[in-house]
Write an enzyme that holds these catalytic residues in place. Sequence first.
Site, PDB file in Angstrom:
ATOM      1  CE  LYS A  25      -1.868   2.821   2.816  1.00 49.53           C
ATOM      2  NZ  LYS A  25      -1.886   4.128   2.133  1.00 49.53           N
ATOM      3  CD  GLU A  81      13.637   0.341   8.380  1.00 48.05           C
ATOM      4  OE1 GLU A  81      14.122   1.291   9.026  1.00 48.05           O
ATOM      5  OE2 GLU A  81      14.300  -0.626   7.985  1.00 48.05           O
ATOM      6  CB  CYS A  87      12.941   8.349   8.278  1.00 52.11           C
ATOM      7  SG  CYS A  87      13.943   7.449   7.094  1.00 52.11           S
ATOM      8  CD  GLU A 146      10.125  12.033  11.939  1.00 53.50           C
ATOM      9  OE1 GLU A 146       9.026  11.534  12.217  1.00 53.50           O
ATOM     10  OE2 GLU A 146      10.958  11.474  11.215  1.00 53.50           O
TER      11      GLU A 146
HETATM   12  P1  NAP Z   1       2.264   7.599   8.459  1.00 53.31           P
HETATM   13  O1  NAP Z   1       1.151   8.533   8.657  1.00 53.31           O
HETATM   14  O2  NAP Z   1       2.605   6.647   9.558  1.00 53.31           O
HETATM   15  O3  NAP Z   1       1.939   6.801   7.122  1.00 53.31           O
HETATM   16  C1  NAP Z   1       2.754   5.776   6.607  1.00 53.31           C
HETATM   17  C2  NAP Z   1       1.896   4.835   5.791  1.00 53.31           C
HETATM   18  O4  NAP Z   1       0.964   4.166   6.651  1.00 53.31           O
HETATM   19  C3  NAP Z   1       1.047   5.532   4.742  1.00 53.31           C
HETATM   20  O5  NAP Z   1       0.907   4.676   3.623  1.00 53.31           O
HETATM   21  C4  NAP Z   1      -0.275   5.687   5.467  1.00 53.31           C
HETATM   22  O6  NAP Z   1      -1.349   5.881   4.610  1.00 53.31           O
HETATM   23  C5  NAP Z   1      -0.362   4.386   6.217  1.00 53.31           C
HETATM   24  N1  NAP Z   1      -1.225   4.384   7.394  1.00 53.31           N
HETATM   25  C6  NAP Z   1      -1.750   5.424   8.085  1.00 53.31           C
HETATM   26  N2  NAP Z   1      -2.473   4.979   9.136  1.00 53.31           N
HETATM   27  C7  NAP Z   1      -2.389   3.625   9.121  1.00 53.31           C
HETATM   28  C8  NAP Z   1      -2.913   2.580   9.955  1.00 53.31           C
HETATM   29  N3  NAP Z   1      -3.641   2.840  11.032  1.00 53.31           N
HETATM   30  N4  NAP Z   1      -2.622   1.287   9.644  1.00 53.31           N
HETATM   31  C9  NAP Z   1      -1.850   0.999   8.575  1.00 53.31           C
HETATM   32  N5  NAP Z   1      -1.342   1.930   7.747  1.00 53.31           N
HETATM   33  C10 NAP Z   1      -1.586   3.228   8.015  1.00 53.31           C
HETATM   34  O7  NAP Z   1       3.604   8.344   8.133  1.00 53.31           O
HETATM   35  P2  NAP Z   1       3.793   9.507   7.067  1.00 53.31           P
HETATM   36  O8  NAP Z   1       3.437  10.757   7.718  1.00 53.31           O
HETATM   37  O9  NAP Z   1       3.183   9.143   5.778  1.00 53.31           O
HETATM   38  O10 NAP Z   1       5.358   9.412   6.839  1.00 53.31           O
HETATM   39  C11 NAP Z   1       6.241  10.108   7.604  1.00 53.31           C
HETATM   40  C12 NAP Z   1       6.863   9.233   8.679  1.00 53.31           C
HETATM   41  O11 NAP Z   1       7.520   8.112   8.093  1.00 53.31           O
HETATM   42  C13 NAP Z   1       7.906   9.964   9.450  1.00 53.31           C
HETATM   43  O12 NAP Z   1       7.742   9.736  10.821  1.00 53.31           O
HETATM   44  C14 NAP Z   1       9.200   9.332   8.963  1.00 53.31           C
HETATM   45  O13 NAP Z   1      10.251   9.423   9.862  1.00 53.31           O
HETATM   46  C15 NAP Z   1       8.799   7.950   8.687  1.00 53.31           C
HETATM   47  N6  NAP Z   1       9.713   7.304   7.753  1.00 53.31           N
HETATM   48  C16 NAP Z   1      10.582   6.367   8.227  1.00 53.31           C
HETATM   49  C17 NAP Z   1      11.486   5.763   7.385  1.00 53.31           C
HETATM   50  C18 NAP Z   1      12.447   4.738   7.903  1.00 53.31           C
HETATM   51  O14 NAP Z   1      13.045   4.049   7.087  1.00 53.31           O
HETATM   52  N7  NAP Z   1      12.638   4.612   9.202  1.00 53.31           N
HETATM   53  C19 NAP Z   1      11.515   6.098   6.038  1.00 53.31           C
HETATM   54  C20 NAP Z   1      10.626   7.066   5.568  1.00 53.31           C
HETATM   55  C21 NAP Z   1       9.726   7.663   6.448  1.00 53.31           C
HETATM   56  P3  NAP Z   1      -1.711   7.393   4.138  1.00 53.31           P
HETATM   57  O15 NAP Z   1      -0.472   8.051   3.679  1.00 53.31           O
HETATM   58  O16 NAP Z   1      -2.617   7.174   3.035  1.00 53.31           O
HETATM   59  O17 NAP Z   1      -2.294   8.048   5.342  1.00 53.31           O
END
Ligand code: NAP
Length: 480
Positions: A185, A259, A293, A391
Amino acid sequence: MPATPWEYSPAPETVPVTVPERTQLYVGGKFVDPHSKKWFDTVNPSTEAVLSHIAEGDAADVDAAVAAARKALKPWSRLPAQERAKYLYRIARRIQERARELAVLETMDGGKPIKESRDVDVPLAAQHFFHHAGWCDKLRYAVPGAGDPRPVGVCAQVIPWNFPLLMAAWKLAPALACGNTVVLKPAETTSLTAMRLAEILQECDLPPGVVNIVTGAGDTGRALVEHEGIDKVAFTGSTEVGKRIAKACAARGTRLTLELGGKSPNIVFADAAIDQAIEGIVQGIWFNQGHVCCAGSRLFVEESVLPEVTRKLEMRMRSLRVGDPLDKNTDIGAINSKGQLQTIERYIAAGADEGCTVCQPGPQALPAKGYWCRPTFMTGVQPSHVVAREEIFGPVLAVMSFRTPEEAIMRANNTPYGLAAGVWTEKGSKVFDVARRLQAGVVWCNTYNQFDATSPFGGFKESGFGREGGMQGLAAYLAE
Ligand code: NAP
Ligand code: MG
């Protein structure tokens, strides 16, 4: 120092890409409409124009995708390893052949500068498939003593919006190399390159059901990671959502790798080559608008060189170009979404309220349309300030100082996260001594934000667990 005048014209990339009005789901090797018959818009964050209507997958679509992945599992996992490798190799080659199209599309959908999508995201995505093609018939060496390598099964993979194609490659390549099948997804705001990758998979004759892609928002992700038919979840995203997923997986005993977020320290000692360190600071926090991230968002500078570093940093920032992401000269593109821009602005205001000095040098006016944030750094930051703890996931750097290596290490580790760190010093012995004691999955020395398919990436503490890339990344996709 006066602002640098820009004496050359814009050099926008040509746009050879057509975006379909509607973008369907990819299930069982076919492009299909969603059961819900609902579609949502994906916009270009630099123009606010709607690029395409994306299928909103629901629980019924997730059911169909998981069933397709289950059906494909046995034949795929029993394919001779060299044959699986050929598919991965073919996918890598096709990504290279369609690289320009993928880079332009990534930049249009996500807002990142074309020079980054062209030179980083797309080549690294191809590299991950090449690298893992090589592993297919060598898996027994990856986890020594594990006997015959067996796949985990059907994997649910959920990815964020900051490196849409690259994150898809990071997730798919090791899973496929180990003989698993997948339901992926993508993030709501950036589904286009994942769906273009689905086209590539089809062109490469990847057997139907080996990879399924279900687009949608958080609810679609939840339906996927909580589905009874999956054997493993691999999630990249925020710590908050990661914790929720961990609970759901623990209740069912589903295998999980996470991650998550970060607040990584970038430590500059007085003996470092300061001009190089400045480039590393810029690369650390302003690469991809800070939507990284492992962004070096907490800068620790040895007190004796703090004035020199802030002066040179400010001077360097004046030459960073913010604007049209399709312009090859652009350093900082658009913020990925309106919501993320509002979050970043809230953090900048919070920093000012807490008494930090907010610096946003830079000569240019921002474009009238789209979501933009100037590269920003804050001085006068205390470890207790919200901008030093949380963050921000945007182009905002918190600058702090230290006097001794002990203090630098103590302050760097004073965070719930542990994803990455940077150390800048001329002394090799200091590099090793400091790096050894930093709680971070990756420590870069005299460089920052370097990625390679051969090198494992992952976190400590609330930044998650499990590794992606390298030999270590394979363990998560092989049965114990
Ligand atoms: P997010 O809100 O956690 O979303 C990540 C993914 O999960 C998206 O596809 C999102 O869908 C989906 N999602 C949201 N709620 C969910 C749920 N309850 N169950 C399952 N999936 C769900 O994070 P983001 O704001 O998109 O991304 C930023 C974050 O990612 C930051 O904290 C960053 O540090 C982290 N990140 C970490 C890494 C790493 O390798 N450690 C790499 C890149 C990013 P939608 O987008 O459609 O809401
Ligand atoms: Mg978009």
